[in-house]
Design a protein around this motif. Structure first.
Motif, PDB file in Angstrom:
ATOM      1  N   SER A 153       0.805  -1.203   0.000  1.00 31.67           N
ATOM      2  CA  SER A 153       0.000   0.000   0.000  1.00 31.67           C
ATOM      3  C   SER A 153       0.842   1.258   0.000  1.00 31.67           C
ATOM      4  O   SER A 153       0.355   2.343  -0.296  1.00 31.67           O
ATOM      5  N   SER A 154       2.123   1.103   0.348  1.00 35.38           N
ATOM      6  CA  SER A 154       2.965   2.283   0.385  1.00 35.38           C
ATOM      7  C   SER A 154       3.318   2.723  -1.020  1.00 35.38           C
ATOM      8  O   SER A 154       3.678   1.942  -1.862  1.00 35.38           O
ATOM      9  N   GLU A 155       3.226   4.024  -1.260  1.00 35.39           N
ATOM     10  CA  GLU A 155       3.582   4.571  -2.561  1.00 35.39           C
ATOM     11  C   GLU A 155       4.788   5.479  -2.445  1.00 35.39           C
ATOM     12  O   GLU A 155       5.023   6.325  -3.282  1.00 35.39           O
ATOM     13  N   SER A 156       5.566   5.306  -1.353  1.00 37.31           N
ATOM     14  CA  SER A 156       6.664   6.217  -1.111  1.00 37.31           C
ATOM     15  C   SER A 156       7.848   5.899  -1.986  1.00 37.31           C
ATOM     16  O   SER A 156       8.083   4.778  -2.388  1.00 37.31           O
ATOM     17  N   SER A 157       8.636   6.917  -2.252  1.00 35.08           N
ATOM     18  CA  SER A 157       9.848   6.765  -3.051  1.00 35.08           C
ATOM     19  C   SER A 157      11.045   6.897  -2.142  1.00 35.08           C
ATOM     20  O   SER A 157      11.068   7.690  -1.223  1.00 35.08           O
ATOM     21  N   SER A 158      12.078   6.092  -2.374  1.00 35.71           N
ATOM     22  CA  SER A 158      13.299   6.217  -1.603  1.00 35.71           C
ATOM     23  C   SER A 158      14.064   7.430  -2.099  1.00 35.71           C
ATOM     24  O   SER A 158      14.383   7.545  -3.258  1.00 35.71           O
ATOM     25  N   TYR A 196      16.780  -1.714  -2.287  1.00 36.24           N
ATOM     26  CA  TYR A 196      15.564  -1.025  -2.725  1.00 36.24           C
ATOM     27  C   TYR A 196      15.787   0.477  -2.851  1.00 36.24           C
ATOM     28  O   TYR A 196      16.447   1.063  -1.996  1.00 36.24           O
ATOM     29  N   PRO A 197      15.286   1.132  -3.922  1.00 37.37           N
ATOM     30  CA  PRO A 197      14.314   0.640  -4.895  1.00 37.37           C
ATOM     31  C   PRO A 197      14.900  -0.177  -6.045  1.00 37.37           C
ATOM     32  O   PRO A 197      14.178  -0.534  -6.964  1.00 37.37           O
ATOM     33  N   ASN A 198      16.202  -0.436  -6.024  1.00 32.15           N
ATOM     34  CA  ASN A 198      16.776  -1.321  -7.034  1.00 32.15           C
ATOM     35  C   ASN A 198      16.552  -2.766  -6.624  1.00 32.15           C
ATOM     36  O   ASN A 198      16.545  -3.093  -5.437  1.00 32.15           O
TER      37      ASN A 198
END
Length: 528
Positions: A153-158, A196-198
């Motif tokens: 549910s998380s839509e956050s970006s690193s 993450y995000p890789n």
């Protein structure tokens, strides 16, 4: 609804004799028998039972016969993981075999030169991370890791530091002591993993048509990552499944995991799982006419494709573009073009493909399902930025949500483009169809080089400075996601590159400028 029963009961009620299934004297039968003994010796009795059951099936004997040749990486669930396996799977030997094949990946995914050290907590979902440091050629800097919940549910970006690029890969290894713990100095195999995000993606042995519908009849892929530099390796698109320790058997690297892997589902299931409900609603409401003349939703149309890549705007992105979308509600052709310009059809492009193609400042160019150009470049922090010819751009904030018939990446902005080019789309359909017929098997990490991607379509020279200039003029040049601000106008300069694909099916950057054409049979959507 799935009914749950302990797998130990299933294995007791349905005993299988391995020799009966494998055939005496066969090389693969001997190999599997040895692997069963090895798993039993490690205490993974439930995995050994499942492997035995799989070897009694037609599909199981087929994919298990591949194991003695080449190198493979296995993700083996521990005994506790099988306790919650649904009766729908555990009670169906063929389906159980298919699920098990999703746990075996082509290639060994090992670090041959890394000098890894580290300590570890216990195995399992709650186990602490044994931090590993690699002396491999990858950068030692990591992007700030973003916690990814099992529901997605998380839509956050690193947010990555602008002073150093994000780490693409790291090495993970953990020495099993037989009780789920690990030694401080590990001598067990080192698993290649992104931070993450890789992420890291490998091609599995799952190729059953009831579960996989990728282009060219390719097998399904599996993705994994580490949520931070010192964390466990976590399997993506799964319910919080982690690697707890590793061992080896002949040509097989065995990574113990604390859950049973579920093959990717359809688009609707995946959009719900990651809470991309706004896009799901939009795709359910927009109707198109299919080649048979029947009226179907865009969601249904996408779900029938064999191989596609979709850029899914987050809920916040769609909310921010609500005024634009409202202005198009009475223009069906424009809505179809806008949605089609979020799709690369005919091929499944994973984020390691894009990372590899843009690592040197180059740009990966594609043709959308609407026949319009789409480009992808890395910005100054290493994040991937998607842009159309209007200058509308979006950053990928959650990569590689796997589907039974493709992949989607969540982006932080709607790519506003309502133009379409039916002639160019039609031409690209033929090129993509031809490329999809070329059989290939990945034996290396996807996006890891050594392979090439066959391209077709028009030639065009473009430097990333053009994207940089266009982004700096765009109101979306700075995108903020969950409080992490990234300057997307800092794309590195460099020439556009050509991608080709060979038998390894892994993208590689080569010198000549060319725009990638990857489009499938979705062109009919725009023939309204």
């Amino acid at each position: 609804m799935f009914s749950l029963i302990p797998f130990s009961v299933i294995s007791a009620v349905f005993p299988v004799v391995l020799a009966q299934a494998s055939g005496s004297g066969s090389g693969s039968g001997s190999y599997v028998a040895g692997l069963v003994d090895h798993l039993n010796g490690l205490g993974y009795t439930q995995a050994a039972n499942v492997l035995t059951k799989a070897n009694s099936t037609t599909s199981g004997q087929q994919w298990l016969s591949e194991l003695p040749n080449g190198n493979y990486t296995a993700f083996v669930p521990d005994n506790a993981a099988f306790q919650n396996l649904s009766m729908d799977v555990s009670g169906n030997d063929e389906l159980l075999s298919q699920y098990l094949s999703y746990h075996f990946v082509h290639g060994n995914f090992l670090n041959s030169t890394g000098n890894s050290t580290g300590g570890g907590g216990g195995g399992g979902a709650g186990g602490g991370g044994g931090g590993m440091t690699s002396t491999a050629s990858q950068s030692s800097q990591s992007s700030s890791a973003s916690s990814e919940s099992s529901s997605g549910s998380s839509e956050s970006s690193s947010g990555a530091s602008s002073s150093a690029p994000a780490t693409l890969l790291a090495w993970y290894r953990r020495q099993s002591n037989g009780d789920g713990s690990s030694d401080g100095q590990s001598t067990s195999p080192a698993l290649l993993s992104g931070i993450y995000p890789n992420d890291t993606i490998g091609r599995t042995l799952l190729n059953s048509s009831n579960l996989v519908m990728l282009e060219g009849n390719k097998s399904q892929v599996l993705a994994w990552t580490r949520l931070n530099e010192n964390g466990n390796v976590t399997l993506l698109n799964q319910a919080n499944i982690n690697v707890t320790n590793s061992s080896s058997y002949q040509n097989l690297v065995i990574n113990t995991i604390d859950g049973v892997l579920q093959p990717p589902g359809n688009l609707s299931q995946a959009l719900n799982a990651v809470n991309a409900t706004s896009f799901l609603s939009l795709a359910q409401q927009a109707n198109v006419s299919n080649p048979s003349g029947n009226n179907v939703t865009v969601l249904d149309a996408l779900s029938t494709l064999q191989g596609f890549t979709l850029f899914v705007p987050s809920n916040d992105a769609i909310q921010n573009a609500s005024s634009t979308l409202s202005g198009l509600q009475n223009n069906g052709t424009a809505v179809m073009a806008l949605l089609g310009n979020h799709v690369i059809n005919g091929t499944t492009v994973y984020s390691p493909d894009l990372q590899n193609a843009t690592a040197t400042g180059s740009i990966a160019n594609f043709i959308s399902a609407a026949g319009e150009p789409i480009s992808v470049a890395s910005n100054g922090t290493g994040a991937l930025v998607v842009q159309n010819q209007n200058g509308s751009n979006a950053q990928i904030i959650r990569p590689d949500v796997l589907l039974s018939n493709g992949v989607f990446h969540i982006v932080d902005n709607v790519l506003v483009e309502t133009d379409s080019n039916l002639a160019q789309a039609s031409s690209a359909v033929l090129s993509a169809s031809s490329a999809a017929t070329q059989s290939s098997t990945d034996t290396l990490p996807i996006g890891g080089g050594f392979g090439t991607l066959t391209s077709a379509g028009m030639s065009e020279t473009q430097s990333s400075s053009s994207i940089q200039s266009s982004e700096s003029q765009s109101t979306s040049s700075e995108s903020t996601s969950s409080g992490s601000t990234t300057d997307t106008s800092s794309a590195a300069t460099g020439s556009s590159t050509q991608l080709r694909r060979s038998t390894n099916d892994s993208p590689k950057v080569v010198g000549s400028p060319l725009i990638i054409t990857v489009l499938g049979a979705m062109v009919w959507i725009f023939s309204l």
